[in-house]
Structure formats: structure tokens, C-alpha cells
Enzyme design. Sequence first.
Site, short mmCIF file in Angstrom:
data_model
loop_
_atom_site.label_atom_id
_atom_site.label_comp_id
_atom_site.label_asym_id
_atom_site.label_seq_id
_atom_site.Cartn_x
_atom_site.Cartn_y
_atom_site.Cartn_z
N HIS A 29 0.81 -1.22 0.00
CA HIS A 29 0.00 0.00 0.00
C HIS A 29 0.84 1.26 0.00
O HIS A 29 0.36 2.35 0.31
CB HIS A 29 -1.01 -0.02 1.15
N ASP A 33 -5.88 4.88 10.00
CA ASP A 33 -7.30 5.00 9.64
C ASP A 33 -7.81 3.76 8.91
O ASP A 33 -9.00 3.48 8.89
CB ASP A 33 -7.51 6.19 8.69
N GLU A 89 -9.34 14.11 14.63
CA GLU A 89 -8.82 14.32 13.28
C GLU A 89 -9.58 15.51 12.68
O GLU A 89 -10.30 16.22 13.36
CB GLU A 89 -8.99 13.07 12.41
#
Length: 535
Positions: A95, A161, A277
Site C-alpha cells: 500500500h 485510519d 482528526e
Amino acid sequence: MAHTVLLLLFVICGLTSTVGPTVEPAEMLLRAAGEGQLSLDPWEVAAAAVDFGGVARAEPLAVMRPGGAGDVARLVRAAYRSARWFPVSARGHGHSTNGQALAPGGVVVQMSRGRIAPRPMPAYSASTGEYYVDVWGGDLWVDVLNWTLANGGLAPKSWTDYLYLSVGGTLSNAGISGQAFHHGPQISDVYELDVVTGKGELITCSEEQNSELFHGVLGGLGQFGIITRARIALETAPHRVRWIRVLYSDFAAFTRDQELLVSLHGAHRSESFDYVEGFVIVDEGLVNNWRSSFFFSPKNPVKRSSVHANAGLLYCLEMTKNYDDSAADSIDEVVEALLGQLGYIPASVFTTDLPYVDFLDRVHKAEMRLRAKGLWAVPHPWLNLFVPASRIADFDRGVFRGILGNKSSGPILIYPMNKHKWDDRSSVVTPHEDMFYLVAFLRSALPDSGDPTQSLEYLSRQNKKILDFCDDAGIEIKQYLPVHRSRAEWARHFGPKWGRFLRRKAQFDPKCMLATGQAILPPPPSSSSSFVFRW
Ligand code: FAD
């Protein structure tokens, strides 16, 4: 077994023709594979030649699926002793967005697909008074969560996240999310590691034991070793989450409130949120962006005008409060008291309640939706920056209200963190201020959209403009998940930590074989390895 040996002979022939006739004895590589599998399967090789970013490509010669740490150690030792140089890169879940886990002409160690022994149960440490769990370096965080929940109702403390990332992959960067103000990044919540160094030694390290390797590997961009085991700190998992979003049109009020909330990290748990956040809403579409599906359904979109009459930017502050059934009666009161300190647009409170696991796994739901629309496997020219808190208003003026020009092409996250929760002995680099912001431009290029502002070239140019703006304005940002191409750029990135980086590299990976996709130090001049191709 016969199948494996045959496969390995192919690999050896491949390495011989790629790196020259003086390659090490065949037995060495045969031993290197051990119980693991070296594969030349074109599908596996092709899959290991690209990553989530979709902007870099480099074919390895082979892909290894290790059966355990011993396999990784044998492979790296064989590469280290080889007369000819070839790269070895651990790949977690691929990723990365810029070829960081690629190994051109070498071997990719596919950590998240190994054949691994059963996971150990979570345990309690009498010395620290905390629970922990030992996990394989290639485990995905979502699997770690499911395992610890099922075995004692426990969960790691610090998160990303998105949970479909590997433990080794995020620990090689930092691993951050809205809990970092409280618990630090994931690298601050690790007690011990097993690491295979670039010499092929399997070493256990911690703050007390082989500490130079321990601190070096955390945030070390895969440069000093391959993490095969990590001992992760756990806490009792809460049952539910109250998740709140509020909007601001005034950036100063938004950042003042964010900074207030993260400064409450030391307060009693009932007097602070558990997660903080935020994101920037540049265009209408992003009120309903892919990270918002729990709040705003496509059938029931939220109009900007419904929360604020004026056009212009909006800033969304996002918070959660964890609670258990026993605290269900008081959660409204606790949240109201916390919200009472904030100066958001009064009509803009959005609230939802959900199980803790669903909150942690929230981005996966968005992933499924984007996959269904063919919008997941597109190029991702992401840019992640740490911005000193003292300059965040200048950044807002120059970038959000300037360079972006009303188009964002993806979510833009923004939230502050406390520097003292980051251990300066680790390899990760952050700005020199007590508080700094993550600003993450998580953009997708849509080459076939017909809109030139959604092309990869346009978005890449805009990233460069943002970096140039920071340079010109003297904003001393640091890149998170850094992408630099020259030794001089890397030396500037590491700043005072550069000397220590080079010393650690010489000690733990003297042949510069590991994670060469990061492009920090070049391969030796005699190597014939190809380079990563980047669009
Ligand atoms: P890979 O891309 O496979 O590898 C990354 C680097 O680490 C490579 O250099 C590789 O060689 C090295 N590496 C991999 N495994 C090991 C190992 N076992 N030992 C040593 N080195 C290793 N990051 C955050 O901090 N917070 C977030 O909220 C967040 N959200 C994300 C959401 C999405 C959708 C995506 C795509 C990325 C997100 N990231 C986030 C970034 C992510 O943490 C990094 O890209 C991370 O490197 C990806 O992990 P991976 O397992 O896929 O690593």
C-alpha cells in the site's frame, strides 16, 4: 518438496543470468528458501511489481512467501553472501504509493502471504502492568484486531485510519491516526521486535536489548532490517464509539479547537476525546466524500448551503468518545461538556453511534464502494506532510486557499499531534516544534475523466507546487511516507539525523540491499540491477 526444489532451480538460473555467472552456489539459495516458497509465477511477479500508488513499476525476479523468520533470515543471508548484488524488499500489503516495496531484479519477500504458525495469545506483563500480543511482521492490523478482541476483549492502542496495512509496513513509517495525540504513533506502542538485518542475522531488540536496531527500525523505511515479529501494546477494547463531526468556516477557530483538544492528552479520560482528526472541504463533492459514508449517504447528500451560507472553504473537526454499556447513560453529558468548549458553526453537528470495531474499520467500507465503481485501482499521487503548528495558518492561505483552486480530487486530512509522544531515537523525522500537523492529500487521478485537473500529471505538478511553496515561504515541513530522489534531498529530509542514519545503515545493511525502492542510497556501482520506473 520436489515442486519447491524445481522452482528454486529456475530462480537460481534466473539470478545467474540476471546477476552474472559467478552467482553463489546453488545450495545456498536452496537452503535460503527453507520452508518458504520462492515463486516465479508471472502473476505473483507482476503483482509484486506495482503498488497502491500506481505510479511506479519494477519487476522482481522472484517472490518469496516465507514460512517464518528463519526463511527470511536464510534468504537475506544468501543475498548478503552472494558474489553479485541483488535487492531484497519486504512487502507488507503493497500500500505504498511510490514503489517503496519494489525490488527491481531481486526478491520481494511477501510478508502478508506467508504460511505462519498459529498466533500466540495476548499476554499480561507483570513488569509493565500492560497486556501485549506478539504478531508476525506481515500480519494485517485488521487480523491483529480480530485476534485480540476474540481473545480477551483487547485491542492495540494506536491505529491507522485503514486496517488493511501490515504491521511491518506501518511500523517502518510510524502508523498514525486520530489516537496519536494520546498514545503516540504505532511505533510508540511497541515493546519488542524480531528483525532480520541486511546481513541475514535474526535479532531480538527492544529499548533494553540491541536498542540501536530497535530504534533504527521503527520509522526506518525498511532500511535496517525486516521485522518478523512485533510485540504490540494492548488495552481493553471499548464497546462503542460516539463519533462527532462539526464544521468551521474560520480556520483560526478550527485549529484553535483542534489544538485545545489534543492538548488534553493528559486529562482524565472523561475530560478528553479519544480520537481527534479533521479534514478540509474544498469543493461541494467533498462534504460527501468517500470517508463520509457513515454520516452522509449518497441518497441524502449534505449541501454546503445547509450548514453555511457563504461559499469558500469549510473545515471539519472529527472526534470520538469511546464508551462501554456501563457508561451509556452518561455519554451524552460527557460529549456535550466537551463540545461546549468549542467554537464551531452551531447548526453543523453530525453525530453517529457505532461499535468500536466498525469505527476502526470505517475506511474499508469506503474501499468496497470505490472498488465496485472501479475507482480504487487508479493512480494515487498522494502527498503527506508534517507541518509545524506555528505555520499552519500560512499553509492554509498558500495551499488550501491558494494552490488548490477549488478542486481537491480526494480527501485532505488535517490534524495536530504532540511531539513528545514521538520517541526522537526512532528513525522517523518530524518538525522541531512541540505540536505539528499531519496534512494528507489523498488524491486519486482519473486519467479517463476528460477533466485535465484530475490527470496524474496535473496532480503531480500541484504536489510539486505545494512543496515549492513551503520552501519559498520557509515553512519547515517534513514529508510523512517520504518521497525523495537524490541523496542530497534525503540528507535534507533527515537533517541532524542523517549521520545516525548512515551509521545505522553501515552497521545493519552494509550492502544496501534492503528496501531499495525507497531510493535513499544507490546500489553499489558494480550491480547490474535495473531501476524502478516511475511515470
Ligand atoms: P508496503 O507498502 O508493503 O511497504 C512499505 C515499506 O515498508 C517498504 O519500504 C517495505 O519494504 C517496508 N516493509 C514492509 N514490511 C516490512 C517489514 N515487515 N519489515 C521491514 N520493512 C517492511 N498510514 C498511516 O500512518 N496512517 C493511515 O491512516 C494510513 N492510511 C492509509 C490508507 C490507505 C488506503 C493506504 C493505501 C495507505 C495508508 N497509510 C496510512 C500509509 C501506509 O501506512 C503505508 O503506505 C504503509 O507502508 C503501508 O503498509 P504496507 O503493509 O502496505 O507496506
